[in-house]
Design a protein around this motif. Sequence first.
Motif, PDB file in Angstrom:
ATOM      1  N   ARG A  92     -13.809   3.276 -17.696  1.00  0.00           N
ATOM      2  CA  ARG A  92     -12.909   3.628 -18.805  1.00  0.00           C
ATOM      3  C   ARG A  92     -13.566   4.630 -19.735  1.00  0.00           C
ATOM      4  NH1 ARG A  92     -10.634  -2.531 -19.379  1.00  0.00           N
ATOM      5  NH2 ARG A  92      -9.516  -2.450 -17.410  1.00  0.00           N
ATOM      6  N   GLY A  93     -12.720   5.396 -20.428  1.00  0.00           N
ATOM      7  CA  GLY A  93     -13.233   6.408 -21.347  1.00  0.00           C
ATOM      8  C   GLY A  93     -13.578   7.720 -20.670  1.00  0.00           C
ATOM      9  N   GLN A  94     -13.206   7.862 -19.406  1.00  0.00           N
ATOM     10  CA  GLN A  94     -13.513   9.089 -18.661  1.00  0.00           C
ATOM     11  C   GLN A  94     -12.264   9.921 -18.379  1.00  0.00           C
ATOM     12  OE1 GLN A  94     -15.821   8.144 -15.119  1.00  0.00           O
ATOM     13  NE2 GLN A  94     -16.894   6.503 -16.185  1.00  0.00           N
ATOM     14  N   GLY A  95     -11.137   9.552 -19.000  1.00  0.00           N
ATOM     15  CA  GLY A  95      -9.910  10.324 -18.818  1.00  0.00           C
ATOM     16  C   GLY A  95      -9.130   9.970 -17.564  1.00  0.00           C
ATOM     17  N   ILE A  96      -9.466   8.838 -16.933  1.00  0.00           N
ATOM     18  CA  ILE A  96      -8.791   8.471 -15.684  1.00  0.00           C
ATOM     19  C   ILE A  96      -7.334   8.090 -15.938  1.00  0.00           C
ATOM     20  CG2 ILE A  96      -8.787   6.849 -13.738  1.00  0.00           C
ATOM     21  CD1 ILE A  96     -11.893   6.762 -14.089  1.00  0.00           C
ATOM     22  N   GLY A  97      -7.078   7.381 -17.031  1.00  0.00           N
ATOM     23  CA  GLY A  97      -5.698   7.013 -17.361  1.00  0.00           C
ATOM     24  C   GLY A  97      -4.822   8.247 -17.552  1.00  0.00           C
ATOM     25  N   SER A  98      -5.336   9.237 -18.294  1.00  0.00           N
ATOM     26  CA  SER A  98      -4.585  10.489 -18.497  1.00  0.00           C
ATOM     27  C   SER A  98      -4.379  11.220 -17.178  1.00  0.00           C
ATOM     28  CB  SER A  98      -5.329  11.408 -19.469  1.00  0.00           C
ATOM     29  OG  SER A  98      -5.415  10.819 -20.738  1.00  0.00           O
ATOM     30  N   PHE A  99      -5.411  11.205 -16.334  1.00  0.00           N
ATOM     31  CA  PHE A  99      -5.325  11.845 -15.019  1.00  0.00           C
ATOM     32  C   PHE A  99      -4.215  11.215 -14.182  1.00  0.00           C
ATOM     33  CE2 PHE A  99      -6.821  11.874 -10.526  1.00  0.00           C
ATOM     34  CZ  PHE A  99      -6.735  13.240 -10.285  1.00  0.00           C
ATOM     35  N   ILE A 100      -4.135   9.880 -14.187  1.00  0.00           N
ATOM     36  CA  ILE A 100      -3.082   9.180 -13.438  1.00  0.00           C
ATOM     37  C   ILE A 100      -1.708   9.566 -13.978  1.00  0.00           C
ATOM     38  CG2 ILE A 100      -2.054   6.917 -12.962  1.00  0.00           C
ATOM     39  CD1 ILE A 100      -4.944   5.794 -12.872  1.00  0.00           C
ATOM     40  N   VAL A 131      -7.312   1.049 -14.626  1.00  0.00           N
ATOM     41  CA  VAL A 131      -8.582   1.771 -14.509  1.00  0.00           C
ATOM     42  C   VAL A 131      -9.701   0.742 -14.498  1.00  0.00           C
ATOM     43  CG1 VAL A 131     -10.139   3.420 -15.629  1.00  0.00           C
ATOM     44  CG2 VAL A 131      -7.657   3.789 -15.707  1.00  0.00           C
ATOM     45  N   ASP A 132     -10.650   0.922 -13.589  1.00  0.00           N
ATOM     46  CA  ASP A 132     -11.805   0.029 -13.498  1.00  0.00           C
ATOM     47  C   ASP A 132     -12.501  -0.046 -14.849  1.00  0.00           C
ATOM     48  OD1 ASP A 132     -14.801  -0.523 -13.050  1.00  0.00           O
ATOM     49  OD2 ASP A 132     -13.935  -1.019 -11.095  1.00  0.00           O
ATOM     50  N   ILE A 183     -13.261   3.529  -5.623  1.00  0.00           N
ATOM     51  CA  ILE A 183     -11.962   3.416  -6.292  1.00  0.00           C
ATOM     52  C   ILE A 183     -12.199   3.072  -7.756  1.00  0.00           C
ATOM     53  CG2 ILE A 183      -9.798   2.129  -6.408  1.00  0.00           C
ATOM     54  CD1 ILE A 183     -10.089   1.667  -3.352  1.00  0.00           C
ATOM     55  N   VAL A 184     -11.709   3.941  -8.650  1.00  0.00           N
ATOM     56  CA  VAL A 184     -11.899   3.726 -10.090  1.00  0.00           C
ATOM     57  C   VAL A 184     -10.571   3.544 -10.824  1.00  0.00           C
ATOM     58  CG1 VAL A 184     -14.147   4.859 -10.212  1.00  0.00           C
ATOM     59  CG2 VAL A 184     -12.064   6.235 -10.475  1.00  0.00           C
ATOM     60  N   GLY A 185      -9.459   3.696 -10.120  1.00  0.00           N
ATOM     61  CA  GLY A 185      -8.154   3.510 -10.746  1.00  0.00           C
ATOM     62  C   GLY A 185      -7.064   3.412  -9.696  1.00  0.00           C
ATOM     63  N   VAL A 186      -5.939   2.833 -10.108  1.00  0.00           N
ATOM     64  CA  VAL A 186      -4.774   2.750  -9.218  1.00  0.00           C
ATOM     65  C   VAL A 186      -3.495   3.045  -9.987  1.00  0.00           C
ATOM     66  CG1 VAL A 186      -5.800   1.056  -7.634  1.00  0.00           C
ATOM     67  CG2 VAL A 186      -4.385   0.260  -9.514  1.00  0.00           C
ATOM     68  N   MET A 187      -2.535   3.549  -9.248  1.00  0.00           N
ATOM     69  CA  MET A 187      -1.177   3.715  -9.758  1.00  0.00           C
ATOM     70  C   MET A 187      -0.229   3.095  -8.735  1.00  0.00           C
ATOM     71  SD  MET A 187       1.077   7.171 -10.521  1.00  0.00           S
ATOM     72  CE  MET A 187       1.177   7.715  -8.816  1.00  0.00           C
ATOM     73  N   VAL A 188       0.507   2.085  -9.162  1.00  0.00           N
ATOM     74  CA  VAL A 188       1.574   1.512  -8.343  1.00  0.00           C
ATOM     75  C   VAL A 188       2.868   2.075  -8.911  1.00  0.00           C
ATOM     76  CG1 VAL A 188       2.665  -0.608  -7.500  1.00  0.00           C
ATOM     77  CG2 VAL A 188       0.213  -0.608  -8.043  1.00  0.00           C
ATOM     78  N   TYR A 206       0.811  -1.220   0.000  1.00  0.00           N
ATOM     79  CA  TYR A 206       0.000   0.000   0.000  1.00  0.00           C
ATOM     80  C   TYR A 206       0.846   1.272   0.000  1.00  0.00           C
ATOM     81  CZ  TYR A 206       0.946   0.040   5.027  1.00  0.00           C
ATOM     82  OH  TYR A 206       1.571   0.048   6.249  1.00  0.00           O
ATOM     83  N   GLN A 207       2.085   1.199   0.521  1.00  0.00           N
ATOM     84  CA  GLN A 207       2.938   2.398   0.541  1.00  0.00           C
ATOM     85  C   GLN A 207       3.332   2.833  -0.866  1.00  0.00           C
ATOM     86  OE1 GLN A 207       3.728  -0.511   2.164  1.00  0.00           O
ATOM     87  NE2 GLN A 207       4.523  -0.107   4.207  1.00  0.00           N
ATOM     88  N   GLN A 208       3.235   1.936  -1.849  1.00  0.00           N
ATOM     89  CA  GLN A 208       3.638   2.206  -3.236  1.00  0.00           C
ATOM     90  C   GLN A 208       2.434   2.524  -4.118  1.00  0.00           C
ATOM     91  OE1 GLN A 208       7.003   1.940  -1.806  1.00  0.00           O
ATOM     92  NE2 GLN A 208       7.105   2.077  -4.016  1.00  0.00           N
ATOM     93  N   ILE A 209       1.266   2.711  -3.517  1.00  0.00           N
ATOM     94  CA  ILE A 209       0.035   2.808  -4.303  1.00  0.00           C
ATOM     95  C   ILE A 209      -0.694   4.134  -4.071  1.00  0.00           C
ATOM     96  CG2 ILE A 209      -2.256   1.776  -4.675  1.00  0.00           C
ATOM     97  CD1 ILE A 209      -1.025  -0.928  -3.931  1.00  0.00           C
ATOM     98  N   TYR A 210      -1.150   4.701  -5.170  1.00  0.00           N
ATOM     99  CA  TYR A 210      -2.105   5.810  -5.138  1.00  0.00           C
ATOM    100  C   TYR A 210      -3.411   5.282  -5.717  1.00  0.00           C
ATOM    101  CZ  TYR A 210       1.127   9.576  -3.924  1.00  0.00           C
ATOM    102  OH  TYR A 210       2.003  10.406  -3.263  1.00  0.00           O
ATOM    103  N   VAL A 211      -4.530   5.722  -5.156  1.00  0.00           N
ATOM    104  CA  VAL A 211      -5.831   5.330  -5.682  1.00  0.00           C
ATOM    105  C   VAL A 211      -6.533   6.562  -6.260  1.00  0.00           C
ATOM    106  CG1 VAL A 211      -6.108   3.362  -4.137  1.00  0.00           C
ATOM    107  CG2 VAL A 211      -6.996   5.593  -3.440  1.00  0.00           C
ATOM    108  N   VAL A 212      -7.312   6.324  -7.303  1.00  0.00           N
ATOM    109  CA  VAL A 212      -8.157   7.368  -7.877  1.00  0.00           C
ATOM    110  C   VAL A 212      -9.581   7.052  -7.440  1.00  0.00           C
ATOM    111  CG1 VAL A 212      -8.997   8.464  -9.982  1.00  0.00           C
ATOM    112  CG2 VAL A 212      -6.658   7.587  -9.894  1.00  0.00           C
ATOM    113  N   THR A 213     -10.224   8.042  -6.823  1.00  0.00           N
ATOM    114  CA  THR A 213     -11.613   7.859  -6.404  1.00  0.00           C
ATOM    115  C   THR A 213     -12.505   8.862  -7.123  1.00  0.00           C
ATOM    116  OG1 THR A 213     -11.209   9.319  -4.498  1.00  0.00           O
ATOM    117  CG2 THR A 213     -11.036   6.946  -4.110  1.00  0.00           C
ATOM    118  N   ASN A 214     -13.760   8.468  -7.288  1.00  0.00           N
ATOM    119  CA  ASN A 214     -14.729   9.388  -7.889  1.00  0.00           C
ATOM    120  C   ASN A 214     -15.425  10.182  -6.783  1.00  0.00           C
ATOM    121  OD1 ASN A 214     -16.627   7.616  -6.783  1.00  0.00           O
ATOM    122  ND2 ASN A 214     -17.102   6.648  -8.748  1.00  0.00           N
ATOM    123  N   ASP A 215     -16.417  10.954  -7.149  1.00  0.00           N
ATOM    124  CA  ASP A 215     -17.109  11.801  -6.164  1.00  0.00           C
ATOM    125  C   ASP A 215     -17.880  10.989  -5.127  1.00  0.00           C
ATOM    126  OD1 ASP A 215     -16.078  14.085  -7.296  1.00  0.00           O
ATOM    127  OD2 ASP A 215     -17.809  14.407  -8.608  1.00  0.00           O
TER     128      ASP A 215
END
Length: 200
Positions: free
Chosen positions: A132-140, A127-128, A68-73, A55-64
């Motif tokens: 997908r298709g909501q720009g989450i990958g670009s955001f990460i 990305v969940d 959790i809709v995405g992760v970056m390790v 978990y120390q190597q992980i960022y999560v992307v959350t929606n409103d």
Amino acid sequence: MHLQKMDKNKHDSFKVSELIYEADAETFDFFFGNQRNASEKLGKLVGVGDNNLGYQQIYVVTNDDHEIVGVMVYCAGDKMGNIHELKVLFANFNLMDSLRFIMVEILDSLFLSSLEEDDFYYAIIAVDENARGQGIGSFILEEGIKLARKKGCRRAVLDVDIKNEGALRLYERFGFRKFKEKSLSFFGWEKGAFNMEYIL
């Protein structure tokens, strides 16, 4: 969308592990048999921490709705050493599962980028499927670049499966360029990756 460091007491380790699984489902299925089994094992690694998927190597992307809709390790000059990784595996898994993770690591090492100490490495971007298709990958990617600059890194590095044309297009549009191609074929089985970099 919000990117935040994973908090194992707040964020669902199993959901994170399912996204990690999706990033290399074929390999995890080969060694662990199915998504459920692989995700449970990955979830344990995420939760215990102090390893390259901790978990120390992980960022999560959350929606409103705080889902959790995405992760970056990632790693930035702080990749765990092999001996440390082995200690974590053997302390938390039986011999067979430890060996399976070691084999995944060996296989990955054939394809993944060689890193310098001042590199920022996107180990996994996932990305969940339903988001997908909501720009989450670009955001990460954007948030990772900001983090890399804060850490004083020289370049951002990632690897993409040769067959993953959608991800490759995204990374190239963002400004990553290929600097190496690695592939292996064995009795009809093929795997390959492009190593890509973004100079900061």
